[in-house]
Design a protein around this motif. Structure first.
Motif, short mmCIF file in Angstrom:
data_model
loop_
_atom_site.label_atom_id
_atom_site.label_comp_id
_atom_site.label_asym_id
_atom_site.label_seq_id
_atom_site.Cartn_x
_atom_site.Cartn_y
_atom_site.Cartn_z
N GLY A 9 22.90 -28.42 -9.56
CA GLY A 9 22.32 -27.09 -9.65
C GLY A 9 21.79 -26.52 -8.35
O GLY A 9 21.87 -25.31 -8.12
N ALA A 10 21.24 -27.37 -7.48
CA ALA A 10 20.55 -26.87 -6.29
C ALA A 10 21.45 -26.71 -5.08
O ALA A 10 21.08 -25.99 -4.14
CB ALA A 10 19.38 -27.79 -5.94
N PHE A 11 22.60 -27.36 -5.05
CA PHE A 11 23.47 -27.23 -3.88
C PHE A 11 24.24 -25.91 -3.83
O PHE A 11 24.41 -25.35 -2.74
CB PHE A 11 24.45 -28.40 -3.80
N PRO A 12 24.72 -25.34 -4.95
CA PRO A 12 25.51 -24.10 -4.87
C PRO A 12 24.86 -22.95 -4.12
O PRO A 12 25.58 -22.19 -3.44
CB PRO A 12 25.75 -23.76 -6.34
N PRO A 13 23.52 -22.72 -4.20
CA PRO A 13 22.95 -21.61 -3.43
C PRO A 13 23.22 -21.69 -1.94
O PRO A 13 23.34 -20.65 -1.28
CB PRO A 13 21.45 -21.72 -3.72
N VAL A 14 23.32 -22.90 -1.39
CA VAL A 14 23.64 -23.03 0.03
C VAL A 14 24.98 -22.38 0.33
O VAL A 14 25.19 -21.79 1.39
CB VAL A 14 23.65 -24.52 0.42
N LEU A 15 25.90 -22.48 -0.61
CA LEU A 15 27.25 -21.96 -0.42
C LEU A 15 27.37 -20.49 -0.82
O LEU A 15 28.07 -19.73 -0.18
CB LEU A 15 28.24 -22.81 -1.23
N PHE A 16 26.65 -20.09 -1.87
CA PHE A 16 26.88 -18.78 -2.49
C PHE A 16 25.84 -17.73 -2.14
O PHE A 16 26.04 -16.56 -2.48
CB PHE A 16 26.94 -18.92 -4.02
N ILE A 17 24.73 -18.09 -1.53
CA ILE A 17 23.63 -17.15 -1.41
C ILE A 17 24.00 -15.90 -0.61
O ILE A 17 23.59 -14.78 -0.94
CB ILE A 17 22.39 -17.86 -0.79
N GLU A 18 24.82 -16.07 0.45
CA GLU A 18 25.24 -14.90 1.22
C GLU A 18 26.17 -14.01 0.39
O GLU A 18 26.09 -12.78 0.44
CB GLU A 18 25.95 -15.34 2.50
N ASP A 19 27.05 -14.64 -0.38
CA ASP A 19 27.96 -13.86 -1.22
C ASP A 19 27.20 -13.17 -2.34
O ASP A 19 27.58 -12.08 -2.78
CB ASP A 19 29.05 -14.78 -1.79
N PHE A 39 8.20 -32.81 -9.55
CA PHE A 39 7.58 -31.50 -9.28
C PHE A 39 8.46 -30.65 -8.36
O PHE A 39 8.60 -29.44 -8.57
CB PHE A 39 6.20 -31.70 -8.66
N THR A 40 9.06 -31.28 -7.33
CA THR A 40 9.94 -30.52 -6.44
C THR A 40 11.15 -29.99 -7.20
O THR A 40 11.61 -28.87 -6.93
CB THR A 40 10.40 -31.39 -5.27
N MET A 41 11.66 -30.77 -8.15
CA MET A 41 12.78 -30.30 -8.96
C MET A 41 12.35 -29.12 -9.83
O MET A 41 13.10 -28.14 -9.98
CB MET A 41 13.32 -31.44 -9.83
N PHE A 42 11.16 -29.20 -10.41
CA PHE A 42 10.67 -28.11 -11.26
C PHE A 42 10.52 -26.83 -10.44
O PHE A 42 10.94 -25.74 -10.88
CB PHE A 42 9.33 -28.51 -11.87
N ALA A 43 9.95 -26.92 -9.24
CA ALA A 43 9.78 -25.74 -8.39
C ALA A 43 11.13 -25.16 -7.96
O ALA A 43 11.31 -23.94 -7.92
CB ALA A 43 8.94 -26.10 -7.17
N ALA A 44 12.08 -26.06 -7.63
CA ALA A 44 13.42 -25.58 -7.26
C ALA A 44 14.11 -24.89 -8.43
O ALA A 44 14.80 -23.88 -8.26
CB ALA A 44 14.26 -26.76 -6.77
N ALA A 45 13.90 -25.41 -9.65
CA ALA A 45 14.51 -24.80 -10.84
C ALA A 45 13.97 -23.39 -11.06
O ALA A 45 14.73 -22.47 -11.39
CB ALA A 45 14.25 -25.67 -12.06
N ILE A 46 12.67 -23.20 -10.87
CA ILE A 46 12.07 -21.88 -11.05
C ILE A 46 12.66 -20.88 -10.05
O ILE A 46 13.00 -19.73 -10.40
CB ILE A 46 10.55 -21.95 -10.91
N SER A 47 12.80 -21.32 -8.79
CA SER A 47 13.37 -20.42 -7.78
C SER A 47 14.82 -20.08 -8.09
O SER A 47 15.27 -18.94 -7.85
CB SER A 47 13.26 -21.06 -6.39
N LEU A 48 15.58 -21.02 -8.63
CA LEU A 48 16.97 -20.74 -9.02
C LEU A 48 17.03 -19.72 -10.15
O LEU A 48 17.89 -18.83 -10.16
CB LEU A 48 17.66 -22.04 -9.44
N LEU A 49 16.13 -19.85 -11.12
CA LEU A 49 16.13 -18.93 -12.25
C LEU A 49 15.70 -17.52 -11.85
O LEU A 49 16.03 -16.55 -12.55
CB LEU A 49 15.20 -19.46 -13.35
N GLY A 80 16.81 -32.00 -15.43
CA GLY A 80 16.67 -33.22 -14.65
C GLY A 80 15.21 -33.57 -14.40
O GLY A 80 14.82 -34.74 -14.46
N ALA A 81 14.38 -32.56 -14.13
CA ALA A 81 12.94 -32.80 -13.90
C ALA A 81 12.28 -33.34 -15.16
O ALA A 81 11.45 -34.26 -15.10
CB ALA A 81 12.28 -31.50 -13.45
N LEU A 82 12.63 -32.78 -16.31
CA LEU A 82 12.05 -33.25 -17.57
C LEU A 82 12.48 -34.68 -17.89
O LEU A 82 11.66 -35.50 -18.32
CB LEU A 82 12.46 -32.30 -18.71
#
Length: 496
Positions: A306-316, A364-374, A461-463
């Motif tokens: 879930g967290a790697f795709p933004p590195v690739l897609f964020i500019e698009d 906790f880092t996974m939970f924070a990353a999930a919120i930013s993705l959503l 994954g965090a849960l």
């Protein structure tokens, strides 16, 4: 050569060389979000198909990490780094002449990806050999080379594309990557690789006029991390997989008088190798019986998915939503890379605090990353995407905690095998993530559902990690004492 860790002196030259090597190798692959829109425009392929380029270049090196580590153990960090420099530079230059995405998947995704995996294994191994008490600091400096490289390359590739086009950009950064060969020149080995020990043993036997009597023995007698005068040394699982017991072969040779590779000799060698692989598989099964370890593997897979795709897609994403017409001077990838660099250092310091539970910190880092993705799909300003890139990048620095947490779960004696299993799950998630997000866009013509899916995966994954790691599941694990990380360099070095 001395096998004692120096904790300074030439070791700092090794740190600088390894830092630059990771910068040169991972700079372009980690900032591929800048190249991705250009390839979409050039080849007019679907986003799901084009995303395979980025997923493979990031995942292949992780999945092949056991093979890369074995290459470093056998040949040494210097030759492996030279070879990886040729692979990375060659793959980048070949990509400039790619006629389609399928060729790009091979040249950029596989060739460059394997080259990066070799660089990662070589730099971490040689750094661990030179440092003991300051190993954590040295490894922290070396691994930040990827984040610094991402920041520099994301901005640099944007400028190069503007002036020289996509093909010219790939040729130039490919030529720059050849400096990996210069970095290899600084990697003076402390421990003689097994390949050279084998050659030295052959020369010694030749001086004793035994080479012509036992030619096959010279090719098969291998020792790892030690001299040939210590045949009684107890072998680890990894050593069993890449070495043959020279003592038994010598006894066979004396009995058979030069007829080593007869049926009985071959069967005995096969039997010993079979036992080594059986022991390795058994150790993996024992690791996967640990509930906390299984939970961590699932969490790593879902986080990578879930967290790697933004590195690739964020500019698009920014261009598709009309938030910006073209890549900005400081791309979102660069902003995320700097935040990741800071996150690695801050999270690394936090995990050393005794009252902080490393597993729950990772959750906790996974939970924070999930919120930013959503929040990405509902963000309608470029400044908002910049803020989310900072948050997501900072908490993506939790990759620096994987070795620490793995050691706390399974102990130092099983760190090599357990970390290899983790990297396999992580690499598998990284390979699947971008194509899945690309397919969601091809299906819905929007990134919204794709990032809801990515955020949900990371949150799940965090849960899972939090619930399956509760002390009530295993009272014994809660009483596990702290691990001394400086007790065994070879075990930690093999993690690479």
């Amino acid at each position: 050569m001395s096998t004692k860790a120096l904790d300074g002196g030439w070791g700092w030259a090794i740190v600088v060389a390894s830092f630059v090597a990771q910068l040169l190798a991972y700079g372009s692959p980690q900032s591929m979000g800048v190249l991705y829109p250009e390839w979409l425009h050039a080849f007019q392929e679907s986003k799901g198909m084009t995303a395979w380029v980025g997923s493979l270049v990031a995942g292949v090196g992780l999945i092949a990490s056991p093979v890369c580590s074995a290459c470093v153990d056998n040949f040494g960090a210097r030759p492996v780094t030279v070879f990886s420099g040729v692979m990375v530079a060659g793959g980048l230059m070949l990509s400039a002449f790619a006629p389609n995405v399928q060729f790009l998947i091979f040249s950029y995704g596989i060739v460059v990806g394997l080259g990066c995996g070799l660089v990662y294994a070589a730099t971490l191994t040689i750094t661990c050999q030179y440092f003991d008490k300051r190993r954590g600091l040295a490894l922290g400096i070396v691994t930040t080379g990827t984040s610094v490289g991402t920041f520099i390359y994301a901005t640099g590739q944007t400028t190069l594309i503007l002036h020289y086009g996509l093909d010219g950009c790939l040729l130039i950064i490919g030529a720059v990557s050849l400096n990996l060969i210069a970095c290899a020149g600084f990697m003076r080995p402390l421990i003689v690789p097994s390949y050279y020990l084998k050659q030295r043993a052959a020369l010694e036997r030749n001086t004793e006029k035994q080479l012509l009597e036992k030619p096959q023995l010279d090719d098969l007698k291998v020792t790892t991390g030690s001299t040939v005068t210590t045949p009684d040394k107890s072998l680890t699982v990894k050593e069993l997989l890449i070495s043959i017991d020279g003592k038994d072969l010598t006894l066979q040779t004396e009995k058979k008088a030069g007829n080593l590779l007869t049926g009985l000799g071959i069967m005995k060698i096969i039997k010993k190798k079979k036992q080594a692989y059986s022991k390795y598989v058994q150790s993996i099964c024992e690791i996967l019986q640990n509930q906390a370890m299984v939970a961590f593997c699932i969490a790593i897979f879902l986080f990578s998915l879930g967290a790697f795709p933004p590195v690739l897609f964020i500019e698009d994403v920014a261009q598709s939503e009309g938030l910006i017409e073209e890549v900005s001077i400081i791309p979102l990838v660069s902003i995320s890379a700097i935040a990741t660099c800071v996150g690695k250092l801050v999270l690394g310091m936090l995990v050393d605090i005794k009252w902080i539970n490393s597993i729950y910190l990772y959750a906790f880092t996974m939970f924070a990353a999930a919120i930013s993705l959503l929040f990405i799909p509902i963000t309608k300003t470029y400044v908002g995407l910049q803020i989310l890139s900072v948050v997501l990048g900072f908490f993506s620095g939790n990759w620096s905690l994987t070795s620490y947490i793995t050691t706390r779960i399974v102990g130092l004696e099983k760190l090599t095998q357990a970390h290899g299993v983790l990297m396999f799950f992580g690499g598998f998630g990284i390979m699947l993530g971008p194509p899945v997000v690309g397919w969601f866009f091809d299906w819905t013509q929007s990134y919204d559902l794709a990032f809801y899916f990515s955020g949900s995966c990371v949150l799940l994954g965090a849960l899972i990690l939090s619930l399956l790691s509760l002390p009530c599941w295993s009272r014994k694990r809660a009483d596990r004492p702290d691990v001394d990380y400086t007790s065994n360099c070879d075990q930690v070095a093999s993690v690479a």
